[in-house]
Design an enzyme around this catalytic site. Structure first.
Site, PDB file in Angstrom:
ATOM      1  N   PHE A 205       0.868  -1.139  -0.007  1.00 44.68           N
ATOM      2  CA  PHE A 205       0.075   0.034   0.074  1.00 44.68           C
ATOM      3  C   PHE A 205       0.932   1.196  -0.260  1.00 44.68           C
ATOM      4  O   PHE A 205       2.104   1.353   0.372  1.00 44.68           O
ATOM      5  CB  PHE A 205      -0.860  -0.059   1.379  1.00 44.68           C
ATOM      6  CG  PHE A 205      -0.117   0.117   2.515  1.00 44.68           C
ATOM      7  CD1 PHE A 205       0.362   1.131   3.156  1.00 44.68           C
ATOM      8  CD2 PHE A 205      -0.028  -1.149   3.272  1.00 44.68           C
ATOM      9  CE1 PHE A 205       1.315   1.350   4.184  1.00 44.68           C
ATOM     10  CE2 PHE A 205       0.758  -0.999   4.443  1.00 44.68           C
ATOM     11  CZ  PHE A 205       1.269   0.060   5.020  1.00 44.68           C
ATOM     12  N   LEU A 206       0.096   2.153  -0.183  1.00 45.91           N
ATOM     13  CA  LEU A 206       0.695   3.684  -0.050  1.00 45.91           C
ATOM     14  C   LEU A 206      -0.425   4.414   0.723  1.00 45.91           C
ATOM     15  O   LEU A 206      -1.630   4.564   0.438  1.00 45.91           O
ATOM     16  CB  LEU A 206       1.084   4.425  -1.443  1.00 45.91           C
ATOM     17  CG  LEU A 206       1.719   5.523  -1.288  1.00 45.91           C
ATOM     18  CD1 LEU A 206       2.738   6.116  -2.455  1.00 45.91           C
ATOM     19  CD2 LEU A 206       0.733   7.158  -1.350  1.00 45.91           C
ATOM     20  N   GLU A 207       0.053   4.893   1.888  1.00 40.93           N
ATOM     21  CA  GLU A 207      -0.896   5.500   2.837  1.00 40.93           C
ATOM     22  C   GLU A 207      -0.495   7.066   3.304  1.00 40.93           C
ATOM     23  O   GLU A 207       0.736   7.208   3.296  1.00 40.93           O
ATOM     24  CB  GLU A 207      -1.291   4.821   3.949  1.00 40.93           C
ATOM     25  CG  GLU A 207      -2.055   3.573   3.869  1.00 40.93           C
ATOM     26  CD  GLU A 207      -2.381   2.896   5.029  1.00 40.93           C
ATOM     27  OE1 GLU A 207      -3.155   1.930   4.970  1.00 40.93           O
ATOM     28  OE2 GLU A 207      -1.851   3.095   6.100  1.00 40.93           O
ATOM     29  N   HIS A 235       4.620   0.577   1.553  1.00 40.24           N
ATOM     30  CA  HIS A 235       4.748  -0.761   1.686  1.00 40.24           C
ATOM     31  C   HIS A 235       4.899  -1.586   0.458  1.00 40.24           C
ATOM     32  O   HIS A 235       3.876  -1.669  -0.051  1.00 40.24           O
ATOM     33  CB  HIS A 235       3.796  -1.433   2.422  1.00 40.24           C
ATOM     34  CG  HIS A 235       4.040  -2.817   2.869  1.00 40.24           C
ATOM     35  ND1 HIS A 235       2.966  -3.681   3.101  1.00 40.24           N
ATOM     36  CD2 HIS A 235       5.016  -3.572   3.014  1.00 40.24           C
ATOM     37  CE1 HIS A 235       3.226  -5.024   3.371  1.00 40.24           C
ATOM     38  NE2 HIS A 235       4.677  -5.101   3.301  1.00 40.24           N
ATOM     39  N   GLY A 379       0.111  -0.871  10.280  1.00 41.33           N
ATOM     40  CA  GLY A 379      -0.834  -1.659  11.118  1.00 41.33           C
ATOM     41  C   GLY A 379      -1.846  -1.790   9.914  1.00 41.33           C
ATOM     42  O   GLY A 379      -1.510  -1.835   8.834  1.00 41.33           O
ATOM     43  N   HIS A 404       7.389  -6.539  12.277  1.00 47.39           N
ATOM     44  CA  HIS A 404       7.365  -5.888  10.797  1.00 47.39           C
ATOM     45  C   HIS A 404       5.999  -5.373  10.792  1.00 47.39           C
ATOM     46  O   HIS A 404       5.700  -4.560   9.743  1.00 47.39           O
ATOM     47  CB  HIS A 404       7.753  -6.703   9.924  1.00 47.39           C
ATOM     48  CG  HIS A 404       6.832  -7.540   9.410  1.00 47.39           C
ATOM     49  ND1 HIS A 404       6.159  -8.604  10.325  1.00 47.39           N
ATOM     50  CD2 HIS A 404       6.482  -7.665   8.187  1.00 47.39           C
ATOM     51  CE1 HIS A 404       5.236  -9.138   9.306  1.00 47.39           C
ATOM     52  NE2 HIS A 404       5.533  -8.573   8.040  1.00 47.39           N
TER      53      HIS A 404
END
Lengths: 481, 142
Positions: A205-207, A235, A379, A404
């Site tokens: 993901f990209l958050e 991530h 998370g 991790h």
């Protein structure tokens, strides 16, 4: 479960699996009673025990608090091997070689961009290629791909994707030594050519995350963090190239199992002596995938910077998107650690575990050395992430490693079932998170309750002393593959 | 045409991943069914049998052979996009097999991308004889 009965409590956060049978060293699980309970029906303690059978293992076979059932090695497993007598195992690294995280800081406060968040998330979704089998914008020539494999993030920076400063705050400077593209199969190279600069699918993901709580003012200041700040959490890994390298070497090493000279409890643990040609070849190929992943995250970083500037109509200088740190969490590293009074060079496998070096360690970027290496723990998409620092305890006990992530609690199928009839987009919006995903089923598989509570996992890591909490980030925008 | 399908498969749960169990009266059918199950995971769209590929695979034993065969199918999909709709096992021995795959090249305009499969794992993989025939189980890392 058989191995559970064998657990010996050392303290509230440490549970030993005493040496028995063919185990060469004991196992050690970092967890509290609740996390141990969540391992019920999971064979990860058995896997920790299996890893302890491997030749040349030093200290203990370790499991971080987010441990769960993997292939051969558990996910959340850490094991270090002697360079002379020990082995290296592709399964101890994982298929997604150098899957990892990076955090980018900005000078922006969430209040300043809140109104434009939907546009920003949509623009990022448009700019960052994601999803199953997604292909990048550039199709590399074979010659250029080999350079990516040798140079890693340096290749990306050399081609205008970021700055020299980014390399300073990337583990290993974004380039692992010893990478040899001749040790990589044609199939892996072919897969890698099309996928550079893509996020991937599943849990990658990209958050956009906002700093919500600061636990350690000194470290936060050094990391450039402040309350209400907009950050980006990324991530991703080495895509198909990494999966293929892992699988190629696993297939090759399985054929050699009968000649290893010791029994393997599980084929997925197939390995080669570090001193053997096969072991050296894998290490050289693995380094290629590690470098590819760093180049990949560096390119995604560059597009994120461009997109922020464009979508918000602000100059890059005003946004000041800096790389706080980049860590791998699926890797084998040749590193030095204290063992029985001396210091020795070891091959540390971290499969679903993050390096967590203590204050003063020479491999920690100079500016962070007073507080230790940043440890980045994502998370679930509805909660957020943590930034911690490595400690002396981790240096002495876990070969400088911490957890991790939160770790999965439900299978993907269970999560899909649990989310049936629910509008996940809307539920997330109600929690203040805008999500966009390429895959139809991704959001269902990734619902927050599919994961262990990251707050709890991080609390256990903190209390066990493996890493110290610096800041907690809350997700406000999320792009998934 | 590819032989009539006699194998049946079901997907089962594994924490992070996807398990597949295939049952059929004969070992050949179990192998053919396992291959088709993998291809369905890669793309759920109906496929035409317009291209033909011939593969030969070897293994240490039946289970290793199954994994290597599925690896080959996954490899053909990952490089070049070939997916099989029909699989005919031409010869199946203790340590090797030969098969003809009939299918087509994945086209995002016509086919739906299924689940990204990182690898076929050895984890809990098995090929076993049952009262009614044969069964294969394997777990895909997704």
């Amino acid at each position: 479960m058989e191995s559970r009965q064998e657990l010996k409590k050392i303290d509230d956060y440490r549970w030993e699996i005493p040496k028995r049978g063919g185990m060469r060293v004991p196992g050690l699980i970092y967890a509290d009673a609740r996390l141990l309970g969540e391992m019920k029906g999971d064979e990860s303690p058995k896997q920790v025990e299996n890893v302890a059978h491997l030749p040349g293992i030093v200290g203990r076979s370790l499991a971080m608090p987010d441990v769960h059932w993997g292939y051969g090695f558990p996910i959340g497993g850490v094991a270090a091997f002697d360079l002379e007598e020990g082995i290296i195992s592709p399964g101890g690294v994982g298929y997604d070689i150098n899957c990892g995280c990076r955090v980018l800081t900005t000078r922006l406060r969430f209040e300043e961009i809140k109104a434009r968040l939907p546009d920003l998330v949509a623009a990022l979704f448009e700019a960052i290629p994601s999803g199953v089998g997604s292909k990048g914008e550039l199709k590399l020539s074979l010659k250029e791909e080999r350079k990516v494999l040798e140079e890693g993030a340096r290749w990306a920076v050399r081609h205008g994707y970021g700055t020299e400063g980014d390399l300073e705050t990337t583990e290993d400077g974004g380039c692992m030594e010893g990478a040899d593209p001749d040790r990589v199969s044609d199939r892996a190279l072919e897969r890698g050519r099309e996928q550079l600069g893509t996020l991937g699918s599943g849990n990658h993901f990209l958050e956009i995350e906002v700093v919500e709580e600061i636990f350690d003012e000194q470290a936060a200041a050094l990391f450039g963090l402040f309350l209400g700040q907009v950050t980006v959490f990324l991530h991703s890994g080495s895509r198909g190239l990494g999966y293929q390298i892992c699988d190629d070497y696993l297939a090759m090493m399985v054929k050699e199992i009968p000649r290893l000279g010791f029994p393997l409890p599980d084929r997925q643990l197939a390995c080669a002596y570090l001193s053997s040609p096969a072991g050296k070849d894998y290490l050289a190929a693995m380094a290629c995938a590690a470098n590819y992943a760093w180049a990949n995250r560096q390119m995604l970083t560059h597009w994120t910077r461009e997109t922020f500037a464009k979508a918000l109509g602000l100059s890059p200088v005003k946004i000041a998107m800096n790389l706080l740190y980049d860590v791998c969490h699926n890797i084998a590293k040749i590193e030095r650690f204290p063992v029985e009074g001396g210091e020795i060079t070891l091959c540390v496998h971290r499969k679903g575990a993050t390096r967590a070096l203590p204050p003063g360690h020479p491999l920690v970027p100079a500016r962070y050395r007073p507080v230790g290496q940043p440890v980045l723990i994502p998370g679930d998409m509805g909660t957020g992430s943590y930034i911690l620092t490595g400690t002396e305890v981790a240096y002495r006990e876990t070969f400088g490693s911490a957890c991790h992530g939160a770790g999965r609690l439900m299978s993907r199928a269970q999560a899909t079932k649990a989310s049936k009839g629910r509008a996940i987009h809307r539920e997330m919006a109600e929690r203040g998170v805008i999500v966009m995903a390429s895959g139809k089923g991704t959001l269902r598989e990734e619902i927050p309750e599919a994961y262990k509570r990251v707050d709890h996992v991080v609390e256990v890591v903190h209390r066990a002393g493996l890493a110290r909490k610096v800041a907690r980030l809350r997700t406000v925008g999320c792009i998934k593959g | 045409m590819t032989k009539k399908e006699t194998a049946s498969y079901r997907l089962f749960d594994h924490t992070a991943d996807l398990g597949v169990e295939v049952t059929a009266p004969t070992l050949e059918e179990v192998f053919a069914g396992a291959g088709r199950a993998l291809c369905r995971v890669l793309t759920p769209s109906p496929l035409k049998e317009e291209e033909e590929r011939r593969i030969a695979v070897s293994g240490l034993d039946r289970t290793d052979l199954l994994i290597n065969y599925l690896r080959e199918l996954l490899g053909l999909y990952n490089v070049g996009g070939f997916t099989a709709a029909g699989i005919e096992i031409l010869g199946l021995y203790e340590h090797s097999l030969e098969a003809v795959l009939r299918g087509e090249t994945f086209d995002p305009a016509r086919h739906e991308a299924g689940t990204e499969v990182k690898a076929v794992t050895y984890h809990k993989a098995e090929v076993s004889k049952t009262a009614r025939g044969w069964r294969a189980r394997f777990i895909l890392d997704i």
